[in-house]
Design a protein around this motif. Structure first.
Motif, PDB file in Angstrom:
ATOM      1  N   GLY A  31       0.775  -1.231   0.000  1.00  0.00           N
ATOM      2  CA  GLY A  31       0.000   0.000   0.000  1.00  0.00           C
ATOM      3  C   GLY A  31       0.804   1.278   0.000  1.00  0.00           C
ATOM      4  O   GLY A  31       0.239   2.374  -0.073  1.00  0.00           O
ATOM      5  N   GLY A  32       2.122   1.165   0.091  1.00  0.00           N
ATOM      6  CA  GLY A  32       2.941   2.372   0.077  1.00  0.00           C
ATOM      7  C   GLY A  32       2.939   3.024  -1.292  1.00  0.00           C
ATOM      8  O   GLY A  32       2.455   2.465  -2.276  1.00  0.00           O
ATOM      9  N   GLY A  33       3.473   4.243  -1.345  1.00  0.00           N
ATOM     10  CA  GLY A  33       3.529   4.940  -2.620  1.00  0.00           C
ATOM     11  C   GLY A  33       3.926   6.390  -2.453  1.00  0.00           C
ATOM     12  O   GLY A  33       4.320   6.823  -1.371  1.00  0.00           O
ATOM     13  N   LEU A  34       3.812   7.121  -3.552  1.00  0.00           N
ATOM     14  CA  LEU A  34       4.135   8.545  -3.572  1.00  0.00           C
ATOM     15  C   LEU A  34       2.833   9.342  -3.618  1.00  0.00           C
ATOM     16  O   LEU A  34       2.009   9.138  -4.524  1.00  0.00           O
ATOM     17  CB  LEU A  34       4.989   8.860  -4.805  1.00  0.00           C
ATOM     18  N   VAL A  35       2.657  10.213  -2.634  1.00  0.00           N
ATOM     19  CA  VAL A  35       1.462  11.044  -2.570  1.00  0.00           C
ATOM     20  C   VAL A  35       1.859  12.482  -2.266  1.00  0.00           C
ATOM     21  O   VAL A  35       3.015  12.756  -1.923  1.00  0.00           O
ATOM     22  CB  VAL A  35       0.479  10.548  -1.488  1.00  0.00           C
ATOM     23  N   GLN A  36       0.904  13.378  -2.373  1.00  0.00           N
ATOM     24  CA  GLN A  36       1.146  14.779  -2.047  1.00  0.00           C
ATOM     25  C   GLN A  36       0.693  15.082  -0.622  1.00  0.00           C
ATOM     26  O   GLN A  36      -0.149  14.359  -0.062  1.00  0.00           O
ATOM     27  CB  GLN A  36       0.405  15.674  -3.029  1.00  0.00           C
ATOM     28  N   ALA A  37       1.234  16.135  -0.070  1.00  0.00           N
ATOM     29  CA  ALA A  37       0.839  16.554   1.271  1.00  0.00           C
ATOM     30  C   ALA A  37      -0.667  16.774   1.318  1.00  0.00           C
ATOM     31  O   ALA A  37      -1.253  17.363   0.400  1.00  0.00           O
ATOM     32  CB  ALA A  37       1.575  17.827   1.659  1.00  0.00           C
ATOM     33  N   GLY A  38      -1.290  16.263   2.375  1.00  0.00           N
ATOM     34  CA  GLY A  38      -2.730  16.379   2.534  1.00  0.00           C
ATOM     35  C   GLY A  38      -3.501  15.169   2.033  1.00  0.00           C
ATOM     36  O   GLY A  38      -4.690  15.010   2.348  1.00  0.00           O
ATOM     37  N   ASP A  39      -2.838  14.327   1.255  1.00  0.00           N
ATOM     38  CA  ASP A  39      -3.486  13.127   0.729  1.00  0.00           C
ATOM     39  C   ASP A  39      -3.603  12.044   1.797  1.00  0.00           C
ATOM     40  O   ASP A  39      -3.063  12.168   2.905  1.00  0.00           O
ATOM     41  CB  ASP A  39      -2.694  12.586  -0.464  1.00  0.00           C
ATOM     42  N   SER A  40      -4.280  10.974   1.418  1.00  0.00           N
ATOM     43  CA  SER A  40      -4.453   9.816   2.297  1.00  0.00           C
ATOM     44  C   SER A  40      -3.848   8.583   1.646  1.00  0.00           C
ATOM     45  O   SER A  40      -3.722   8.510   0.418  1.00  0.00           O
ATOM     46  CB  SER A  40      -5.934   9.573   2.588  1.00  0.00           C
ATOM     47  N   LEU A  41      -3.518   7.626   2.491  1.00  0.00           N
ATOM     48  CA  LEU A  41      -2.950   6.361   2.026  1.00  0.00           C
ATOM     49  C   LEU A  41      -3.309   5.303   3.052  1.00  0.00           C
ATOM     50  O   LEU A  41      -3.365   5.590   4.257  1.00  0.00           O
ATOM     51  CB  LEU A  41      -1.439   6.495   1.900  1.00  0.00           C
ATOM     52  N   ARG A  42      -3.570   4.093   2.576  1.00  0.00           N
ATOM     53  CA  ARG A  42      -3.851   2.990   3.495  1.00  0.00           C
ATOM     54  C   ARG A  42      -2.827   1.887   3.296  1.00  0.00           C
ATOM     55  O   ARG A  42      -2.688   1.351   2.190  1.00  0.00           O
ATOM     56  CB  ARG A  42      -5.252   2.432   3.294  1.00  0.00           C
ATOM     57  N   LEU A  43      -2.137   1.547   4.366  1.00  0.00           N
ATOM     58  CA  LEU A  43      -1.197   0.439   4.350  1.00  0.00           C
ATOM     59  C   LEU A  43      -1.868  -0.821   4.877  1.00  0.00           C
ATOM     60  O   LEU A  43      -2.726  -0.750   5.756  1.00  0.00           O
ATOM     61  CB  LEU A  43       0.026   0.762   5.212  1.00  0.00           C
ATOM     62  N   SER A  44      -1.452  -1.953   4.337  1.00  0.00           N
ATOM     63  CA  SER A  44      -1.957  -3.245   4.792  1.00  0.00           C
ATOM     64  C   SER A  44      -0.786  -4.114   5.234  1.00  0.00           C
ATOM     65  O   SER A  44       0.312  -4.018   4.691  1.00  0.00           O
ATOM     66  CB  SER A  44      -2.711  -3.955   3.667  1.00  0.00           C
ATOM     67  N   CYS A  45      -1.057  -4.968   6.204  1.00  0.00           N
ATOM     68  CA  CYS A  45      -0.059  -5.932   6.665  1.00  0.00           C
ATOM     69  C   CYS A  45      -0.767  -7.275   6.812  1.00  0.00           C
ATOM     70  O   CYS A  45      -1.582  -7.460   7.716  1.00  0.00           O
ATOM     71  CB  CYS A  45       0.538  -5.505   7.989  1.00  0.00           C
ATOM     72  N   ALA A  46      -0.447  -8.185   5.909  1.00  0.00           N
ATOM     73  CA  ALA A  46      -1.047  -9.506   5.935  1.00  0.00           C
ATOM     74  C   ALA A  46      -0.150 -10.465   6.706  1.00  0.00           C
ATOM     75  O   ALA A  46       1.031 -10.615   6.381  1.00  0.00           O
ATOM     76  CB  ALA A  46      -1.262 -10.003   4.512  1.00  0.00           C
ATOM     77  N   ALA A  47      -0.717 -11.091   7.717  1.00  0.00           N
ATOM     78  CA  ALA A  47       0.033 -12.035   8.537  1.00  0.00           C
ATOM     79  C   ALA A  47      -0.329 -13.464   8.147  1.00  0.00           C
ATOM     80  O   ALA A  47      -1.481 -13.767   7.844  1.00  0.00           O
ATOM     81  CB  ALA A  47      -0.267 -11.802  10.011  1.00  0.00           C
ATOM     82  N   SER A  48       0.680 -14.338   8.174  1.00  0.00           N
ATOM     83  CA  SER A  48       0.445 -15.749   7.874  1.00  0.00           C
ATOM     84  C   SER A  48       1.343 -16.595   8.768  1.00  0.00           C
ATOM     85  O   SER A  48       2.261 -16.086   9.412  1.00  0.00           O
ATOM     86  CB  SER A  48       0.704 -16.043   6.400  1.00  0.00           C
ATOM     87  N   GLY A  49       1.060 -17.881   8.774  1.00  0.00           N
ATOM     88  CA  GLY A  49       1.819 -18.774   9.656  1.00  0.00           C
ATOM     89  C   GLY A  49       1.116 -18.908  10.988  1.00  0.00           C
ATOM     90  O   GLY A  49      -0.105 -18.986  11.043  1.00  0.00           O
ATOM     91  N   ARG A  50       1.865 -18.915  12.061  1.00  0.00           N
ATOM     92  CA  ARG A  50       1.311 -19.109  13.394  1.00  0.00           C
ATOM     93  C   ARG A  50       0.774 -17.808  13.972  1.00  0.00           C
ATOM     94  O   ARG A  50       1.178 -17.364  15.056  1.00  0.00           O
ATOM     95  CB  ARG A  50       2.359 -19.718  14.307  1.00  0.00           C
ATOM     96  N   THR A  51      -0.145 -17.224  13.281  1.00  0.00           N
ATOM     97  CA  THR A  51      -0.687 -15.934  13.708  1.00  0.00           C
ATOM     98  C   THR A  51      -1.421 -16.031  15.033  1.00  0.00           C
ATOM     99  O   THR A  51      -1.517 -15.065  15.771  1.00  0.00           O
ATOM    100  CB  THR A  51      -1.632 -15.366  12.641  1.00  0.00           C
TER     101      THR A  51
END
Length: 124
Positions: A8-28
């Motif tokens: 979900g990372g990237g290049l945005v301008q000041a004031g913008d929004s961004l959503r990061l995700s973290c997918a867990a797997s294994g012995r969660t």
């Protein structure tokens, strides 16, 4: 073992929004809480936010309080970081981390598993 993959990372301008995700797997099931950290060039890695899989009130760094929201989807074993009103000083590599022991903590040394990180760049 637990594997964590950020996206979900990237290049945005000041004031913008961004959503990061973290997918867990294994012995969660062995993990109690998830956290987000970030690291800018030349700086130490710093705490951003943390939340327990079981719920309860998340904890945020003062620098992101009111702008960032951490939330989880237990069914998907995924944790998100919604980032609003982004500032150039939010530019960093953002890392997801998982903690086994009970309790929320701001210390990176108390987390047991880490993702590879995702770059967030905010231009002015």
């Amino acid at each position: 073992q637990v594997q964590l993959v950020e996206s979900g990372g990237g290049l945005v301008q000041a004031g913008d929004s961004l959503r990061l995700s973290c997918a867990a797997s294994g012995r969660t099931y062995s993990t109690y809480a998830m956290g987000w950290f970030r690291q800018s060039p030349g700086k130490e890695r710093e705490f951003v936010a943390t939340i327990a899989w079981s719920g309860g009130r998340p904890t945020y760094a003062d620098s992101v309080k009111g702008r960032f929201t951490i939330f989880r989807d237990n069914a998907k074993s995924t944790v998100y970081l919604q980032m609003n009103s982004l500032k150039p000083e939010d530019t960093a590599i953002y890392y997801c981390a998982a903690r086994i022991r009970i309790g929320l903590t701001l210390s990176e040394y108390e987390y047991d598993y880490w993702g590879q990180g995702t770059q967030v760049t905010v231009s002015s």
